[in-house]
Design an enzyme around this catalytic site. Structure first.
Site, short mmCIF file in Angstrom:
data_model
loop_
_atom_site.label_atom_id
_atom_site.label_comp_id
_atom_site.label_asym_id
_atom_site.label_seq_id
_atom_site.Cartn_x
_atom_site.Cartn_y
_atom_site.Cartn_z
N GLY A 11 0.91 -1.25 0.03
CA GLY A 11 -0.06 -0.12 0.05
C GLY A 11 0.88 1.23 0.01
CG ASN A 12 5.06 0.98 1.23
OD1 ASN A 12 4.60 0.15 0.64
ND2 ASN A 12 6.13 1.04 1.91
CE LYS A 132 -8.15 -7.43 4.26
NZ LYS A 132 -6.98 -7.24 4.97
CE LYS A 216 -0.61 -5.68 -0.49
NZ LYS A 216 0.51 -6.35 -0.44
CE LYS A 278 3.34 -7.35 3.26
NZ LYS A 278 1.81 -7.47 3.44
#
Length: 316
Positions: A11-12, A132, A216, A278
């Site tokens: 997101g960053n 979520k 994602k 991740k």
């Protein structure tokens, strides 16, 4: 032989912590990210496929739709449509920024965004256990009223208010995989599966969108499989994965064998809502047959891809 890398942008790369989320703010962030991506393409001669998150953008869009419905009676769209809309929004920004950065360096290379559907299993246990959080915070009374009116599941969120929660099913396949592969083989820089992709199920041979959010990074790993990537790189706001994170015996992982990392994952070293997916995505990619998975900070992307920093997940 040129290597193929799938880059999963955190997101960053689009919106920094503390920013309001204006178009100008987001575009400035994307331009900085585009410079790094072009460095990777040119300096290291990689074929690049890009995926990205869309959480803040979907959240903002849901607020817009909520306000439009309350003030003007404009019907709100379902979450799968919001996902498609933000895939187009962010894809547009990334592809324009990369195209302009390439032009600035005197290079023409085609860039394309594919609005991507990701297949999930309609019997995935996640549909029975929505977890979520999405959209705005509500007070308890409003949240429970909306839950009744809209058939939502709502939960209290760490003392900050009440939020809607939706399922987060596991990605099984990418519907547009043949198109994506064809464009990559023809030399396109492809942006795909944004925000985890648009979750769809199959019923009686037909695709149908569902209100859910696919992680994602797990979707990015599936994308890496379908394009036969050599390397899968997850870029985030910390420079890798650590065991015993935040404790006196914290240890950052640099080069780690996939079997060792799976052991740490199963021991619960990585939080479900942040580093956990991740790490799981990195494990899946290397176990599938990928050469290497990388978890690193966005501003260290080039060094991380060359193995000099970040967490490098390998077979042995």
């Amino acid at each position: 032989m040129r290597k193929r890398v799938v880059i999963a942008l955190g997101g960053n790369a689009i919106l920094q912590r503390g920013q309001k989320g204006t178009y100008d703010e987001q575009m400035e962030n994307v331009k900085k990210t585009a410079k790094q991506i072009v460095d990777i393409i040119l300096n290291n001669d990689y074929e690049v496929v890009i995926t990205h998150g869309n959480g803040p953008q979907v959240g903002a869009l849901l607020l817009h739709m909520d306000a439009g419905q309350q003030l003007y009676g404009i019907p709100a769209q379902p979450m799968d449509v919001a996902g498609a809309m933000t895939q187009g929004q962010i894809g547009y920004m990334i592809q324009q920024a990369i195209t302009n950065e390439l032009k600035r360096r005197g290079i023409y290379k085609p860039v394309a965004t594919i609005v991507t559907q990701v297949l999930v299993d309609k019997n995935d246990p996640a549909f029975q256990n929505p977890s979520k959080p999405v959209g705005p915070f509500y007070d308890e009374e409003t949240a429970k009223r909306l839950a009744k009116e809209k058939e939502w599941v709502v939960v209290e969120d760490a003392g900050r208010g009440w939020r809607r929660v939706v399922p987060s099913p596991d990605p099984k396949d990418i519907i547009e995989k043949d198109i994506i592969r064809d464009l990559v083989e023809k030399g396109f820089i492809v942006i795909a599966s944004g925000g985890g992709g648009i979750p769809v199920i199959e019923e009686n041979g037909q695709l149908k969108g569902v209100e859910a959010v696919i992680d994602k990074d797990l979707a990015g790993e599936k994308l890496a499989e379908v394009v036969n990537a050599d390397i899968f790189m997850i870029l985030t706001d910390v420079n890798g994965a650590a065991i015993n994170y935040g404790k006196p015996n914290e240890r950052w992982l640099h080069k780690v064998a996939v079997d060792e990392l799976r052991k740490y994952y199963e021991e619960g070293h990585f939080k479900k809502g942040s580093m956990g997916p991740k790490v799981l995505a990195a494990i899946r990619f290397v176990e599938w047959g990928g050469e290497r998975a990388v978890i690193a900070a966005l501003d260290k992307a080039v060094d991380a891809l060359e193995g000099r920093t970040g967490t490098q997940v390998i077979k042995m």
